[in-house]
Design a protein around this motif. Structure first.
Motif, PDB file in Angstrom:
ATOM      1  N   ARG A 530       7.370 -73.382 -40.322  1.00  0.00           N
ATOM      2  CA  ARG A 530       8.263 -73.926 -39.080  1.00  0.00           C
ATOM      3  C   ARG A 530       9.116 -75.298 -39.580  1.00  0.00           C
ATOM      4  O   ARG A 530      10.348 -75.094 -39.232  1.00  0.00           O
ATOM      5  N   GLU A 531       8.941 -76.049 -40.595  1.00  0.00           N
ATOM      6  CA  GLU A 531       9.869 -76.930 -40.926  1.00  0.00           C
ATOM      7  C   GLU A 531      10.991 -76.239 -42.087  1.00  0.00           C
ATOM      8  O   GLU A 531      11.888 -76.590 -41.744  1.00  0.00           O
ATOM      9  N   GLU A 532      10.440 -75.415 -42.754  1.00  0.00           N
ATOM     10  CA  GLU A 532      11.627 -74.414 -43.404  1.00  0.00           C
ATOM     11  C   GLU A 532      12.727 -73.674 -42.682  1.00  0.00           C
ATOM     12  O   GLU A 532      13.692 -74.050 -42.953  1.00  0.00           O
ATOM     13  N   ASP A 534      13.524 -74.744 -39.497  1.00  0.00           N
ATOM     14  CA  ASP A 534      14.181 -75.499 -38.788  1.00  0.00           C
ATOM     15  C   ASP A 534      15.270 -76.174 -39.720  1.00  0.00           C
ATOM     16  O   ASP A 534      16.324 -76.571 -39.285  1.00  0.00           O
ATOM     17  N   ARG A 535      15.066 -76.217 -40.899  1.00  0.00           N
ATOM     18  CA  ARG A 535      15.864 -76.978 -41.751  1.00  0.00           C
ATOM     19  C   ARG A 535      17.085 -75.833 -42.071  1.00  0.00           C
ATOM     20  O   ARG A 535      18.311 -76.386 -42.193  1.00  0.00           O
ATOM     21  N   ARG A 536      16.669 -74.777 -42.254  1.00  0.00           N
ATOM     22  CA  ARG A 536      17.573 -73.614 -42.611  1.00  0.00           C
ATOM     23  C   ARG A 536      18.402 -73.348 -41.184  1.00  0.00           C
ATOM     24  O   ARG A 536      19.812 -73.007 -41.291  1.00  0.00           O
ATOM     25  N   HIS A 537      17.623 -72.977 -40.015  1.00  0.00           N
ATOM     26  CA  HIS A 537      18.354 -72.580 -38.871  1.00  0.00           C
ATOM     27  C   HIS A 537      17.958 -73.313 -37.573  1.00  0.00           C
ATOM     28  O   HIS A 537      16.852 -73.107 -37.123  1.00  0.00           O
ATOM     29  N   PRO A 538      18.547 -74.669 -37.439  1.00  0.00           N
ATOM     30  CA  PRO A 538      17.878 -75.357 -36.286  1.00  0.00           C
ATOM     31  C   PRO A 538      17.707 -75.131 -35.009  1.00  0.00           C
ATOM     32  O   PRO A 538      16.749 -75.496 -34.357  1.00  0.00           O
ATOM     33  N   SER A 557       2.967 -73.983 -39.631  1.00  0.00           N
ATOM     34  CA  SER A 557       3.478 -75.354 -39.941  1.00  0.00           C
ATOM     35  C   SER A 557       2.962 -76.030 -40.924  1.00  0.00           C
ATOM     36  O   SER A 557       1.663 -75.791 -41.106  1.00  0.00           O
TER      37      SER A 557
END
Length: 720
Positions: A530-532, A534-538, A557
């Protein structure tokens, strides 16, 4: 014995003479009705001479049908099934022209078009006459059906310890849910099934895995494992390939993995037959089995199963006529649906009428005939899939009149199988079951004006097809779709068309399996967190989770482990999921938490798993494909198939327990086979068989007590 043989031979001669006489009269009648068909010389002939000519032509046509037709059909096994079906009329007409050419003095003449008609009528009349003569003669009826059996079978006594041990036929009604079967029985649509309910058979619902589709369910039922089958189609990052369950290469690979995991050939390894299935189940006798369709060799070619059926020209003509009638029926029903402005509705043009006719006529006829042959050959276990309802329900709706018509015809096929079982050399137990149901509802695109792929691309800030904001639908749905796109992009809709092939590089691959979709990023070799994401496509995860057409998401996550995400920021750890604890899975009912948790453990689960919304009041879901009756994920009737078993078999589960998952269904079917024949011991160890090779053969073990038996030993391959 000698008197019986003379009586049997005499009866056969009488039937041949009667069929010949009826065929002769039919040919005379057609010659009088059709202007381009004559049986007289140019100067005219007497009535007697014309009758002799007709008798000669009818006899030659019948003889050619018996001798030449099987050879021609076998030679055409390489021809695709649909083409073979369309060639039936041409081939039969050609045989008639040849028969007329053999009449002395050239008195038989017909143009090619008329020859096709005459041949079709004569084949149908001859078949009807032969069948009518056999109705009161059980031996003749049995011999007629026995022609469909494979003469290379092994003896029943050798494999089953005697002809008195019962055989078992499993008939899968593809896509027929538990509730649909009950309604069809109660309304009179399926009278045969209705007569079984409570009287001779026990009806048990069961619950599918998250992936409620034939690939996962049938693999689990036939081979005891559907591990790592997250959907109907999915992307595997390690091989960089898209696996699609109904592709021959993919089906073969899935079967290989299941056999490797269980160390067992499958449910049908003991004198079994697999008919019309995706997978073989370890059977030696195969017809229309997808997992072996890519193999070379006549015995393993999936379409080789057509030969036993189409070698009879009467069967070929009857099926071909029904095929054409079904194409016309579908066109008429589609036109009526458009005129009535039925909603929801999907396109039913192009090749679909022919695909439907193949599923509802050709596949049904060939599979039913093969199963009848299996019973008359005394095979121990048969598993057959009838796909007609599933195909029609996808396009017409699971509760439509079109689908009910198909159920009515399937019920007649079941009655035919039950009748044929009376003539088998051993008693048979007929078990009906389904692999999943279907849930109704308009498509995701029809409801919201854009495809899920459009929505994913919008959440990633990628160009979206213009039609995503121009598709006609309800104003509220259209506004919701437009707002979702604009919010995700932070700008207006961009130009650009939708691509027909999966994205490459960093672009997401979006694959739909009914109302379940899988989103994968092919440039990342592992399952993204999930974090990756969100960083790429918020905006991506919130865009999907907050959309009204999405029920929930499954993501991993780094901090909390795998999570189920819902609207308004709802997030629940998968490890702690329980039925009835609220959250995004609450509306999907009992078993949803376990199903999601199991899929989350698969090596090839997607970066983002997307399940559509589900309305428990109406049972509606939204398919991410062009289907108004769908299955593949969680939500409603699609997850609730049935098991209809004879009362003489032990109950599938104890009272108060739930039959959950295809693998548990496999264990139940194994137990039922064991009840009739005892434990089965492999003739060769697992390590003696090359990887991907033919399943090992089994033999019955000597009885050693009356215990109920246990689970399959995965390493030893012995049932105890």
């Amino acid at each position: 014995m000698g008197r019986w043989r003379w009586r049997s031979a005499g009866g056969t001669v009488v039937r041949v003479v009667v069929v010949w006489a009826v065929s002769t009269l039919t040919m005379l009648a057609l010659a009088g009705l059709l202007p381009d068909f004559r049986l007289q010389s140019a100067d005219g002939d007497s009535v007697t001479r014309t009758a002799v000519t007709a008798a000669w032509g009818a006899g030659a046509f019948g003889l050619l049908g018996a001798l030449v037709w099987p050879v021609v059909v076998r030679a055409l096994l390489l021809v695709p099934a649909l083409v073979l079906g369309l060639l039936v009329f041409f081939l039969n007409g050609s045989l008639l022209l040849l028969a007329l050419w053999l009449i002395p003095d050239g008195r038989g003449v017909a143009n090619p078009e008329t020859a096709v008609v005459v041949a079709a009528v004569m084949s149908a009349v001859a078949s009807a006459t032969s069948t009518a003569l056999a109705v009161r003669d059980d031996d003749a009826y049995r011999r007629r059906l026995s022609r469909l059996a494979d003469r290379r079978r092994r003896g029943v006594e050798e494999l089953a310890g005697g002809g008195d041990a019962p055989g078992t036929v499993f008939v899968q009604l593809d896509g027929v849910g538990h509730a649909v079967l009950l309604r069809a029985a109660e309304s009179g649509v399926m009278p045969t099934v209705a007569s079984w309910l409570g009287a001779t058979h026990r009806l048990t619902p069961w619950r599918t895995d998250w992936s409620s589709q034939t690939g996962a369910s049938q693999l689990g039922i036939l081979h005891g494992s559907n591990h790592d089958v997250p959907a109907f189609r999915w992307y595997e990052k390690d091989t960089r390939q898209i696996v699609v369950s109904n592709r021959p290469a993919s089906a073969a690979e899935l079967q290989r993995r299941a056999v490797e995991r269980t160390a067992d050939g499958g449910l049908l390894t003991v004198d079994g037959a697999s008919r019309g299935n995706l997978f073989s189940g370890g059977a030696d006798q195969l017809a229309l089995v997808l997992s072996v369709a890519a193999r070379r060799g006549r015995a393993n070619r999936s379409r080789a199963g057509y030969f036993a059926y189409f070698s009879d020209p009467a069967n070929a003509v009857r099926t071909a006529v029904s095929f054409v009638a079904e194409v016309c029926r579908e066109i008429g029903q589609s036109v009526r649906a458009r005129v009535r402005r039925d909603e929801p509705r999907v396109g039913r043009g192009g090749l679909y009428p022919f695909i439907r006719a193949f599923a509802t006529v050709v596949e049904r006829d060939v599979v039913v005939a093969a199963v009848i042959g299996d019973m008359l050959a005394g095979r121990t276990a048969v598993y057959a899939d009838l796909v007609a309802y599933d195909e029609v329900a996808h396009h017409s709706g699971p509760h439509s009149r079109d689908a009910q018509d198909v159920l009515e015809r399937l019920d007649r096929s079941i009655a035919l199988l039950a009748k044929a079982a009376e003539h088998a050399p051993r008693p048979y137990r007929i078990v009906l079951l389904s692999d999943h149901g279907q849930s109704p509802g308009s498509t995701f695109e029809g409801a919201y004006g854009l495809t899920l792929r459009d929505l994913v691309r919008a959440g990633c800030g990628l160009p979206v097809s213009r039609r995503a904001v121009r598709t006609r639908s309800g104003a509220e749905a259209r506004d919701a779709a437009r707002d979702a796109v604009r919010t995700a992009l932070h700008r207006g809709p961009a130009a650009g068309g939708e691509e027909d092939v999966p994205a490459t590089g960093p672009d997401p691959i979006v694959l739909a399996s009914g109302n379940l979709a899988l989103v994968s990023f092919p440039d990342v070799p592992h399952r993204m967190s999930r974090e990756e994401i969100d960083r790429r496509h918020p905006a991506l995860l919130s865009t999907l989770a907050d959309h009204p057409g999405v029920g929930f998401l499954l993501v991993r996550s780094e901090e909390h482990g795998s999570l189920v995400l819902g609207g308004d920021g709802a997030a629940q750890p998968v490890a702690a999921l329980k039925d009835g604890d609220g959250g995004p899975l609450e509306v999907f009912g009992p078993g949803a938490a376990d199903a999601v948790r199991r899929t989350d453990s698969f090596p090839h689960v997607a970066d983002i798993m997307v399940n559509s919304m589900f309305d428990p009041r109406t049972g509606v879901v939204h398919a991410f494909e062009e289907q108004i009756g769908s299955h593949g994920g969680l939500g409603g009737e699609q997850s609730q198939p049935f098991l209809l078993s004879p009362l003489e078999l032990s109950p599938p589960v104890a009272p108060g327990e739930t039959l959950a998952g295809a693998e548990q269904v496999h264990r139940v079917l194994r137990r039922w086979l064991r009840e009739g024949h005892g434990p089965q011991i492999p003739l060769e160890p697992a390590h003696a068989r090359p990887a991907g090779g033919r399943p090992r053969r089994w033999r019955p073990a000597r009885p050693q007590g009356t215990g109920a038996g246990g689970a399959l030993g995965h390493r030893t391959g012995v049932e105890e």
